[in-house]
Design an enzyme around this catalytic site. Structure first.
Site, PDB file in Angstrom:
ATOM      1  N   HIS A 121      51.583  -3.165 -22.348  1.00 23.90           N
ATOM      2  CA  HIS A 121      51.581  -3.420 -23.799  1.00 23.90           C
ATOM      3  C   HIS A 121      53.003  -3.262 -24.364  1.00 23.90           C
ATOM      4  O   HIS A 121      53.496  -4.134 -25.089  1.00 23.90           O
ATOM      5  CB  HIS A 121      50.618  -2.441 -24.482  1.00 23.90           C
ATOM      6  CG  HIS A 121      50.577  -2.551 -25.979  1.00 23.90           C
ATOM      7  ND1 HIS A 121      49.623  -3.316 -26.638  1.00 23.90           N
ATOM      8  CD2 HIS A 121      51.366  -2.013 -26.949  1.00 23.90           C
ATOM      9  CE1 HIS A 121      49.832  -3.230 -27.953  1.00 23.90           C
ATOM     10  NE2 HIS A 121      50.890  -2.433 -28.166  1.00 23.90           N
ATOM     11  N   GLU A 122      53.647  -2.154 -24.021  1.00 27.72           N
ATOM     12  CA  GLU A 122      54.994  -1.905 -24.558  1.00 27.72           C
ATOM     13  C   GLU A 122      55.995  -2.914 -23.996  1.00 27.72           C
ATOM     14  O   GLU A 122      56.924  -3.333 -24.698  1.00 27.72           O
ATOM     15  CB  GLU A 122      55.454  -0.465 -24.255  1.00 27.72           C
ATOM     16  CG  GLU A 122      54.567   0.636 -24.846  1.00 27.72           C
ATOM     17  CD  GLU A 122      54.343   0.547 -26.351  1.00 27.72           C
ATOM     18  OE1 GLU A 122      55.142  -0.133 -27.043  1.00 27.72           O
ATOM     19  OE2 GLU A 122      53.362   1.125 -26.851  1.00 27.72           O
ATOM     20  N   HIS A 151      55.965  -5.863 -26.141  1.00 22.95           N
ATOM     21  CA  HIS A 151      56.824  -5.742 -27.338  1.00 22.95           C
ATOM     22  C   HIS A 151      58.287  -5.950 -26.972  1.00 22.95           C
ATOM     23  O   HIS A 151      59.033  -6.611 -27.712  1.00 22.95           O
ATOM     24  CB  HIS A 151      56.655  -4.373 -27.993  1.00 22.95           C
ATOM     25  CG  HIS A 151      55.370  -4.227 -28.751  1.00 22.95           C
ATOM     26  ND1 HIS A 151      54.908  -5.187 -29.628  1.00 22.95           N
ATOM     27  CD2 HIS A 151      54.445  -3.220 -28.755  1.00 22.95           C
ATOM     28  CE1 HIS A 151      53.746  -4.786 -30.149  1.00 22.95           C
ATOM     29  NE2 HIS A 151      53.445  -3.598 -29.633  1.00 22.95           N
ATOM     30  N   HIS A 205      51.405  -7.652 -31.841  1.00 27.72           N
ATOM     31  CA  HIS A 205      50.024  -7.216 -31.616  1.00 27.72           C
ATOM     32  C   HIS A 205      49.105  -8.424 -31.697  1.00 27.72           C
ATOM     33  O   HIS A 205      49.345  -9.347 -32.475  1.00 27.72           O
ATOM     34  CB  HIS A 205      49.620  -6.178 -32.674  1.00 27.72           C
ATOM     35  CG  HIS A 205      50.184  -4.826 -32.396  1.00 27.72           C
ATOM     36  ND1 HIS A 205      50.435  -3.905 -33.387  1.00 27.72           N
ATOM     37  CD2 HIS A 205      50.554  -4.230 -31.240  1.00 27.72           C
ATOM     38  CE1 HIS A 205      50.938  -2.805 -32.846  1.00 27.72           C
ATOM     39  NE2 HIS A 205      51.028  -2.982 -31.542  1.00 27.72           N
ATOM     40  N   CYS A 206      48.068  -8.383 -30.905  1.00 28.46           N
ATOM     41  CA  CYS A 206      47.155  -9.526 -30.819  1.00 28.46           C
ATOM     42  C   CYS A 206      45.791  -9.103 -31.363  1.00 28.46           C
ATOM     43  O   CYS A 206      45.357  -7.969 -31.165  1.00 28.46           O
ATOM     44  CB  CYS A 206      47.046  -9.953 -29.357  1.00 28.46           C
ATOM     45  SG  CYS A 206      45.867 -11.267 -29.066  1.00 28.46           S
ATOM     46  N   CYS A 254      42.676  -8.475 -25.074  1.00 28.17           N
ATOM     47  CA  CYS A 254      44.060  -8.752 -24.683  1.00 28.17           C
ATOM     48  C   CYS A 254      44.841  -7.435 -24.659  1.00 28.17           C
ATOM     49  O   CYS A 254      44.638  -6.567 -25.527  1.00 28.17           O
ATOM     50  CB  CYS A 254      44.687  -9.719 -25.680  1.00 28.17           C
ATOM     51  SG  CYS A 254      46.452 -10.013 -25.391  1.00 28.17           S
ATOM     52  N   CYS A 300      45.757 -12.388 -23.223  1.00 29.77           N
ATOM     53  CA  CYS A 300      45.049 -13.606 -23.636  1.00 29.77           C
ATOM     54  C   CYS A 300      45.973 -14.811 -23.392  1.00 29.77           C
ATOM     55  O   CYS A 300      47.170 -14.649 -23.172  1.00 29.77           O
ATOM     56  CB  CYS A 300      44.629 -13.518 -25.103  1.00 29.77           C
ATOM     57  SG  CYS A 300      45.992 -13.655 -26.260  1.00 29.77           S
ATOM     58  N   CYS A 353      49.136 -14.954 -25.608  1.00 33.88           N
ATOM     59  CA  CYS A 353      50.160 -13.955 -25.283  1.00 33.88           C
ATOM     60  C   CYS A 353      50.798 -14.276 -23.925  1.00 33.88           C
ATOM     61  O   CYS A 353      51.995 -14.069 -23.731  1.00 33.88           O
ATOM     62  CB  CYS A 353      49.553 -12.550 -25.291  1.00 33.88           C
ATOM     63  SG  CYS A 353      49.095 -12.031 -26.954  1.00 33.88           S
TER      64      CYS A 353
END
Lengths: 189, 448
Positions: free
Chosen positions: A140-141, A144, A150-151, A156, A175, A178
């Site tokens: 996740h990070e 970024h 953010h989704c 996702c 997803c 992304c």
């Protein structure tokens, strides 16, 4: 890995660094996931001491924003992106705690195992669950750091998980929107 | 979403900034209430996070100011010094939510969910409001009050028939608009609508206008001319201020209504005519009959159906709708950018008696807009409205004030229309119209 090899690398390199008493295995799992899911080269470095000024004396927690600033200023020219891994409780001034923190399109992410090591009911999960959570937060990070936002899709990895339960329900999956953004970002790092 | 973070602590502003940036929001920050208000005048914001404890204007004061000036902007109060009292206070003033620093990430998620729901409800409301607005507009007549709804129902009922309609109402209530609506809803809608203000035309001229004349009927009658009773050709004839016409003309018109024929002045040959008559009066015709100034038989002939148009003071529920409508209309006609009327100003408009009715309201909005330097009309912009009771002389006074103001600006810019229009915040066409309306001329100040 010798420095000469790094000079000729075609894939960008992500460096995962465990800090303090953080188990090296967690850093290795994260590096493997970054390498596998993002198709980037990832290496782990030996443990480093936690920057002493990161500790907030009043909150007795470590300031993730300050850690990021310190590491961004450090001379680590070979690393395209840096993932700093901690086993202490991280916060940003706004929040009581964070699982991980990274600036949009920045260079350094900070991740904490501290709150990933406890279930919502206070019990302790098995270690593979903790590593799984840490890998999800790291991906996740990394998103970024590669300029993903953010989704809204709860399935996702870029969906914001504010509890460990939410995190457990999120599959290892970006997803398609992304994923496309990731491909674009990695095509021109 | 356009979000502004208002906090005197840089570190909090930065934390918020990075957090919302990651969610794809557009984020601005302000270190004080004054800076926030300044930024709000430059761009619209959907959501403000406001710290309570700040030097100068505190968060509660800022919240009140934002709710007053930008009621649609949502405000979430944040503080490190939370108390039930300040929370209740903030919510009373209109805060959407309240967060105590530092908060759990899921608390912020919940607030954002709440904001999203609020926005969804708000857009649904605006959609429904737009639909309602369509319903409340009846051929350009605006109103949702019970009194105006009754008028709309009457219009719908009488439109299909050929019966003569008398519209009774004070000056400025929009009688001509109603007459046009009756015509537009009638089977005669594709035929002409002719409006004549009987009070503004001398009796002899009115006779010629209505009945037409034959060549040589009188001096200056150099050729045959059809009157409006013929020209209307199956359409609707609207006689405004019918109470002003002479008894002789009443007799002539009565004959036309009964025979459906008209004889041009200077001719003996009657011509068949077909028209629907709608009349209007601001006078008390019953009293005119009692005083012997109005013929009873003519009265009953034109008053088959009477529609009473309520004065604005009896339909105050429509004031906001009307004011918004005039604001939009005037913004469209001029280059002025005024978006809204403050709640306080609206209260003032609703408290006023409006002796000049809708026309006076339109003039008041126009005057306030011309002189306003802000994007919102506030109480002070309507300071020229006198308290009820003293208001009878307003209409002419307003016109005089506008006239003098325009003349001042024109003189100031040496009658350069482009520059004067720019200074007045209106376009050149509107300024030309006003110059014509007020018959302004360079050097005419002494005569004003």
């Amino acid at each position: 890995m010798p420095d000469d090899d790094r000079v000729d690398r075609k894939k960008p390199l992500v460096t995962v660094i465990p800090f303090g008493q953080t188990p090296v295995i967690a850093a290795k799992v994260i590096a493997a996931h970054i390498s596998g899911y993002l198709n980037m080269d990832a290496e782990t470095l030996p443990s480093m001491p936690i920057p002493p000024d990161a500790l907030d004396g009043e909150r007795l927690q470590y300031n993730a924003a300050r850690i990021i600033e310190t590491l961004e200023a450090a001379d680590m020219t070979n690393a395209f992106k840096i993932v700093a891994l901690f086993d202490v409780d991280l916060f940003i001034p706004l929040f009581t705690h964070v699982f991980g923190e990274a600036r949009q399109n920045g260079r350094v992410a900070a991740i904490s195992l501290y709150r990933l090591s406890i279930h919502a009911d206070g019990s302790c999960p098995p270690s593979d669950r903790i590593l799984e959570r840490a890998a999800k937060i790291a991906l996740h990070e990394m998103g970024h750091l590669l300029n993903l936002l953010h989704c809204a899709d709860p399935l996702c990895l870029m969906n914001f998980s504010d509890t460990v339960d939410n995190l457990d329900q999120t599959p290892f999956n970006f997803c398609r929107y992304c994923r496309r953004s990731l491909h674009r970002a990695l095509a021109s790092p | 979403m356009q979000i502004m973070i208002v906090d005197d602590e840089r570190i909090i502003r930065e934390s918020f900034f990075h957090w919302f940036q990651k969610s794809g929001h557009t984020v601005e920050t302000a270190a004080s209430g004054a800076e926030a208000l300044d930024k709000l005048t430059q761009a619209p914001f959907d959501l403000l996070f406001v710290d309570i404890k700040m030097p100068g204007m505190d968060g509660i004061e800022l919240l009140a100011a934002v709710k007053e000036r930008y009621p649609e902007t949502l405000v979430v109060i944040i503080t490190a010094y939370g108390s039930i009292e300040s929370a209740v206070n903030a919510m009373k003033i209109g805060a959407t939510d309240y967060l105590v620093k530092p908060f759990k990430p899921d608390q912020l998620s919940l607030v954002m969910e709440k904001v999203a729901q609020h926005q969804k409800r708000s857009s649904e409301y605006n959609y429904l409001k737009g639909r309602l607005e369509k319903i409340t507009r009846f051929d350009n007549i605006i109103g949702q009050s019970a009194a105006m709804t009754a008028v709309f129902e009457m219009i719908a009922e009488v439109a299909d028939s050929d019966a003569s309609v008398l519209l009774a109402g004070e000056t400025g209530t929009g009688k001509e608009l109603i007459a046009r609506a009756i015509h537009a809803k009638s089977p005669r809608a594709n035929l002409p609508f002719i409006a004549i203000n009987c009070g503004a035309i001398p009796d002899t001229l009115l006779e010629s206008e209505l009945f037409g004349h034959q060549k040589g009927a009188y001096t200056g009658a150099t050729h045959d001319r059809k009157g409006f009773l013929e020209v209307v050709g199956g359409g609707t004839l609207f006689l405004d201020e019918v109470g002003e016409i002479s008894p002789k003309m009443q007799v002539d018109l009565l004959r036309v209504l009964e025979d459906k024929t008209v004889t041009r002045v200077g001719s003996r040959r009657p011509v068949s005519v077909d028209f629907r008559l709608v009349t209007a009066t601001s006078r008390d015709l019953d009293a005119q009959i009692d005083a012997g100034h109005f013929r009873e038989d003519f009265y009953y002939r034109i008053n088959v159906i009477q529609i009473d148009i309520p004065p604005l003071r009896q339909r105050k529920a429509d004031i906001q709708l009307l004011a918004d409508h005039f604001l939009k209309k005037l913004c469209h006609e001029t280059t002025k950018r005024v978006d809204r009327i403050s709640p306080r100003a609206l209260q003032l408009l609703e408290a006023y008696d409006w002796p000049g009715n809708v026309r006076e309201l339109e003039n008041a909005i126009e005057r306030a807009m011309v002189l306003s330097k802000s994007r919102m009309l506030d109480e002070a912009d309507f300071a020229f409205l006198q308290p009820p009771g003293k208001a009878a002389a307003h209409g002419p006074a307003l016109r005089d004030m506008e006239k003098h103001h325009i003349l001042d600006i024109l003189d100031q810019y040496g009658w350069n229309i482009t520059q004067a229009a720019k200074a007045l915040g209106i376009n050149r066409v509107t300024l030309h119209k006003k110059i014509r309306r007020y018959q302004l001329k360079a050097g005419s100040r002494d005569n004003q």
